[in-house]
Design a protein around this motif. Structure first.
Motif, mmCIF file in Angstrom:
data_model
loop_
_atom_site.group_PDB
_atom_site.id
_atom_site.type_symbol
_atom_site.label_atom_id
_atom_site.label_comp_id
_atom_site.label_asym_id
_atom_site.label_seq_id
_atom_site.Cartn_x
_atom_site.Cartn_y
_atom_site.Cartn_z
ATOM 1 N N LEU A 82 92.967 54.320 107.432
ATOM 2 C CA LEU A 82 92.612 55.966 108.026
ATOM 3 C C LEU A 82 92.949 56.491 108.701
ATOM 4 C CD1 LEU A 82 88.971 56.306 106.162
ATOM 5 C CD2 LEU A 82 90.915 56.769 105.035
ATOM 6 N N VAL A 83 92.769 57.545 109.648
ATOM 7 C CA VAL A 83 93.397 57.353 110.916
ATOM 8 C C VAL A 83 92.054 59.000 111.017
ATOM 9 C CG1 VAL A 83 94.361 59.030 112.827
ATOM 10 C CG2 VAL A 83 95.939 57.860 111.253
ATOM 11 N N ILE A 84 90.993 57.977 111.785
ATOM 12 C CA ILE A 84 89.763 58.992 111.743
ATOM 13 C C ILE A 84 89.746 59.555 113.520
ATOM 14 C CG2 ILE A 84 87.045 58.815 112.151
ATOM 15 C CD1 ILE A 84 88.284 58.458 109.496
ATOM 16 N N THR A 85 89.197 60.769 113.703
ATOM 17 C CA THR A 85 89.314 61.085 115.193
ATOM 18 C C THR A 85 87.971 61.495 115.206
ATOM 19 O OG1 THR A 85 89.459 63.022 115.156
ATOM 20 C CG2 THR A 85 91.268 62.236 115.145
ATOM 21 N N SER A 86 87.430 61.381 116.147
ATOM 22 C CA SER A 86 85.612 61.686 117.256
ATOM 23 C C SER A 86 85.674 62.242 118.036
ATOM 24 C CB SER A 86 84.955 60.676 116.830
ATOM 25 O OG SER A 86 83.533 61.560 116.621
ATOM 26 N N LYS A 87 84.513 62.792 118.682
ATOM 27 C CA LYS A 87 84.570 64.006 119.634
ATOM 28 C C LYS A 87 83.381 63.701 120.482
ATOM 29 C CE LYS A 87 87.185 67.809 117.403
ATOM 30 N NZ LYS A 87 86.308 67.313 116.321
ATOM 31 N N VAL A 88 83.482 63.455 121.960
ATOM 32 C CA VAL A 88 82.057 63.061 123.235
ATOM 33 C C VAL A 88 82.041 64.949 124.342
ATOM 34 C CG1 VAL A 88 83.686 62.226 124.270
ATOM 35 C CG2 VAL A 88 80.790 61.739 124.629
#
Length: 314
Positions: A82-88
């Protein structure tokens, strides 16, 4: 279906990102698992989430989306695929917000714990924080990259001026540089991206992931009047699209869809995918049947189709 590189990174994705904002909101845990199973069984690998998803739901506190994705990854044992993105940086509550270095360093730990992984492929500045220096933000990301907790950084909801300043400071101070831009872009909301952000993305060869790719569902074609707004939890926010231009876009979408044996939603996404500057649109689904939107990646719109859509949305 061919993979595309996300800007200057070595991340390769099919041109569609599953929007994780629905997990813990319009899709409960079991439904989310079914959606993610079907999505990946069809060969897709790109999932977008954020620490703030879905804090806006009564009873939620933020982190629900990451938690559901993390449970699913743990059960399937498929993290390496998987390629996972998250944010802050999004405001979760009065305490959990902003981009101070100390906050980024603590918040990444919470995201990693919820996602049940030891790294995030692409970590976004979700919203700018003018009270924190650009250097401080980038130094936080530098530490996280050095520690192996994130691989690359991206930026969303920041002015082009501040993005340019960030890119310059990265270069001057040998700090990590934003590789991917996440702007709002769809057939209805075109002007800001095409006039301001697209030239920047092309000049600096940034990857581009578009959010609100279906204008919160308006471009699916199921909203033609105010009465139709009751069909969805998002309906109230779609009233702004019910004008002459919006209805003209829907009519053209329906015409192009009929010519291509497709749906308006598939055509809307295909139109974005065929924009040369865009790597992958983000879109979500709350029901299994809505995943037919994924057929958009194989839908080749003709020049005539593209022109018709462009003209209708001027």
């Amino acid at each position: 279906m061919e993979k595309r590189k996300l800007g200057p990174t070595d991340l390769e994705v099919y041109p569609f990102a599953f929007g994780g904002n629905v997990f813990g909101w319009t899709a409960d845990e079991n439904t989310s698992f079914e959606l993610l199973d079907q999505y990946t069984e069809l060969g897709f690998n790109f999932i977008d989430t954020a620490d703030v998803y879905s804090a806006w739901v009564p009873g939620n506190k933020g982190g629900e989306s990451e938690t559901i994705i993390g449970k699913w990854i743990n059960r399937r044992g498929n993290r390496d695929k998987l390629v996972i993105t998250s944010k802050v940086g999004g405001e979760i509550d009065s305490i959990h917000k902003g981009l101070k270095k100390s906050y980024i360093l603590s918040e990444i730990e919470e995201s990693l714990k919820r996602l049940q992984t030891d790294y995030i492929d692409l970590y976004f500045t979700h919203f700018d924080d003018p009270d924190t220096s650009i250097e401080e933000v980038l130094e936080a990301y530098q530490q996280l990259i050095k520690e192996g907790k994130i691989r690359y950084i991206g930026v969303s909801n920041m002015t082009t001026k501040r993005i340019l300043q960030s890119l310059e400071i990265s270069k001057t101070n040998n700090l990590p540089s934003y590789s991917v831009l996440q702007p709002e872009y769809n057939l209805y909301d075109r002007e800001k991206y095409e006039k301001e952000y697209e030239p920047l993305a092309e000049k600096y060869k940034l990857g581009v992931m578009t959010y609100y790719s279906l204008a919160s569902g308006f471009l699916t074609g199921k909203y033609h009047s105010e009465e139709d707004l009751n069909k969805s939890k998002r309906g109230e926010g779609l009233k702004k699209y019910l004008n002459d231009r919006g209805l003209r876009i829907i009519k053209t979408l329906e015409d192009v869809a009929a010519r291509n044996s497709a749906t308006p939603a598939q055509v809307s996404i295909a139109w974005i995918i065929q924009r040369p500057s865009v790597t992958a649109p983000i879109a979500s689904a709350s029901k299994l049947g809505q995943l037919d939107i994924l057929k958009a990646v194989d839908l080749q719109l003709s020049k005539e189709d593209i022109t018709a859509l462009n003209d209708a949305s001027k």
